[in-house]
Design an enzyme around this catalytic site. Structure first.
Site, mmCIF file in Angstrom:
data_model
loop_
_atom_site.group_PDB
_atom_site.id
_atom_site.type_symbol
_atom_site.label_atom_id
_atom_site.label_comp_id
_atom_site.label_asym_id
_atom_site.label_seq_id
_atom_site.Cartn_x
_atom_site.Cartn_y
_atom_site.Cartn_z
ATOM 1 N N LYS A 39 32.841 -57.892 -18.979
ATOM 2 C CA LYS A 39 32.940 -56.602 -19.622
ATOM 3 C C LYS A 39 31.731 -55.722 -19.352
ATOM 4 C CE LYS A 39 34.939 -58.764 -23.745
ATOM 5 N NZ LYS A 39 34.595 -59.089 -25.142
ATOM 6 N N GLU A 95 28.811 -54.524 -10.791
ATOM 7 C CA GLU A 95 28.242 -55.467 -11.769
ATOM 8 C C GLU A 95 27.304 -54.729 -12.712
ATOM 9 O OE1 GLU A 95 28.240 -58.438 -12.865
ATOM 10 O OE2 GLU A 95 28.759 -59.907 -11.329
ATOM 11 N N ASP A 96 27.121 -55.267 -13.907
ATOM 12 C CA ASP A 96 26.118 -54.725 -14.827
ATOM 13 C C ASP A 96 24.725 -55.164 -14.401
ATOM 14 O OD1 ASP A 96 26.608 -57.416 -15.461
ATOM 15 O OD2 ASP A 96 26.658 -57.097 -17.626
ATOM 16 N N ASP A 99 21.484 -61.305 -12.182
ATOM 17 C CA ASP A 99 20.411 -62.075 -12.813
ATOM 18 C C ASP A 99 20.090 -63.253 -11.880
ATOM 19 O OD1 ASP A 99 18.705 -63.097 -14.812
ATOM 20 O OD2 ASP A 99 20.320 -64.108 -15.846
ATOM 21 N N LYS A 127 17.456 -58.494 -11.653
ATOM 22 C CA LYS A 127 16.290 -59.231 -12.161
ATOM 23 C C LYS A 127 15.829 -60.185 -11.065
ATOM 24 C CE LYS A 127 17.571 -60.135 -16.850
ATOM 25 N NZ LYS A 127 17.932 -61.188 -17.826
ATOM 26 N N PHE A 148 15.587 -59.819 -21.522
ATOM 27 C CA PHE A 148 17.016 -59.753 -21.813
ATOM 28 C C PHE A 148 17.380 -58.326 -22.196
ATOM 29 C CE2 PHE A 148 21.149 -60.475 -23.609
ATOM 30 C CZ PHE A 148 21.664 -61.387 -22.706
ATOM 31 N N ARG A 161 26.695 -53.205 -26.880
ATOM 32 C CA ARG A 161 27.296 -52.579 -25.694
ATOM 33 C C ARG A 161 27.361 -51.058 -25.847
ATOM 34 N NH1 ARG A 161 29.546 -56.713 -22.547
ATOM 35 N NH2 ARG A 161 30.542 -58.400 -23.680
HETATM 36 P P1 IMP Z 1 24.136 -64.093 -13.078
HETATM 37 O O1 IMP Z 1 23.068 -64.971 -13.657
HETATM 38 O O2 IMP Z 1 23.583 -63.206 -11.977
HETATM 39 O O3 IMP Z 1 25.303 -64.894 -12.639
HETATM 40 O O4 IMP Z 1 24.590 -63.106 -14.240
HETATM 41 C C1 IMP Z 1 25.768 -63.345 -14.959
HETATM 42 C C2 IMP Z 1 26.012 -62.391 -16.060
HETATM 43 O O5 IMP Z 1 25.123 -62.717 -17.124
HETATM 44 C C3 IMP Z 1 25.794 -60.891 -15.845
HETATM 45 O O6 IMP Z 1 26.871 -60.227 -15.206
HETATM 46 C C4 IMP Z 1 25.665 -60.437 -17.281
HETATM 47 O O7 IMP Z 1 26.922 -60.230 -17.877
HETATM 48 C C5 IMP Z 1 24.946 -61.611 -17.936
HETATM 49 N N1 IMP Z 1 23.511 -61.317 -18.041
HETATM 50 C C6 IMP Z 1 22.505 -61.767 -17.293
HETATM 51 N N2 IMP Z 1 21.321 -61.246 -17.689
HETATM 52 C C7 IMP Z 1 21.625 -60.424 -18.733
HETATM 53 C C8 IMP Z 1 20.837 -59.568 -19.577
HETATM 54 O O8 IMP Z 1 19.594 -59.412 -19.461
HETATM 55 N N3 IMP Z 1 21.526 -58.894 -20.546
HETATM 56 C C9 IMP Z 1 22.868 -58.988 -20.712
HETATM 57 N N4 IMP Z 1 23.637 -59.755 -19.943
HETATM 58 C C10 IMP Z 1 23.021 -60.468 -18.959
#
Ligand code: IMP
Length: 175
Positions: A39, A95-96, A99, A127, A148, A161
């Protein structure tokens, strides 16, 4: 727990417009499909598409990632799939935040098997200090430290959100 402002709404709006203009320029004359990953990217994607001056369609991908609220386990599952095939289409995954990179990398691998004409990634945030899988981000909003982030679509336990700006969750007690 408290929240501390990180990036204000006008800075976000300005950057989103810049990215949308770049995309408009790069995809002139092409059939574009914007794929927001639910989302977290829904607010970013909604603002982004309104500044892309092209014929485009929008199709959503829902993902479920196992792990606790703040840590991705790397096990990603598509919970809501695209409603149309993307074969032969130019696709931008939205993507948002990238990470660890595990989600984006999994989705890249999955979507590429559907033979799009091209596949690129737009992410509001990155990040880099947390990278476990390197993914190329073609359209990046902002780079953030290992904090975060909530707001502008990003949540903590489904909250925040709706904040119009980006903020950081801290352990300091709220005043
Ligand atoms: P990934 O670790 O790159 O696979 O990130 C997976 C998902 O974790 C992202 O699409 C976000 O939905 C969530 N996420 C990672 N870091 C944050 C953060 O700092 N705030 C909110 N959601 C996060």
């Amino acid at each position: 727990m408290a929240i501390k402002p990180l990036i204000d709404a006008s800075r976000i709006a300005q950057r989103v417009i810049e990215l949308a203009h770049e995309i408009t320029h790069d995809y002139l004359g092409k059939e574009l499909v914007i794929v927001p990953v639910l989302k977290g990217s829904y607010v970013f994607a909604a603002d982004l598409v309104r500044h892309i001056d092209l014929d485009l369609s929008v199709d959503f991908l829902g993902v479920r990632s196992y792990g606790d609220a703040q840590e991705s386990s790397g096990v990603v599952e598509i919970s809501t799939d695209l409603s149309h095939p993307i074969e032969g289409k130019h696709v931008i995954l939205v993507e948002d935040i990238v990470d660890t990179g595990l989600t984006a990398s999994y989705l890249n691998q999955n979507l590429i098997t559907r033979r799009p004409a091209s596949l690129k990634l737009a992410s509001l945030l990155h990040k880099p200090s947390r990278t476990r899988k390197t993914v190329e981000i073609d359209y990046l909003g902002f780079t953030v430290d290992d904090v975060f982030v909530v707001g502008y679509g990003l949540d903590h336990a489904e909250k925040f959100r709706n904040l119009p700006y980006l903020a950081v969750i801290t352990d300091e007690p709220s005043s």
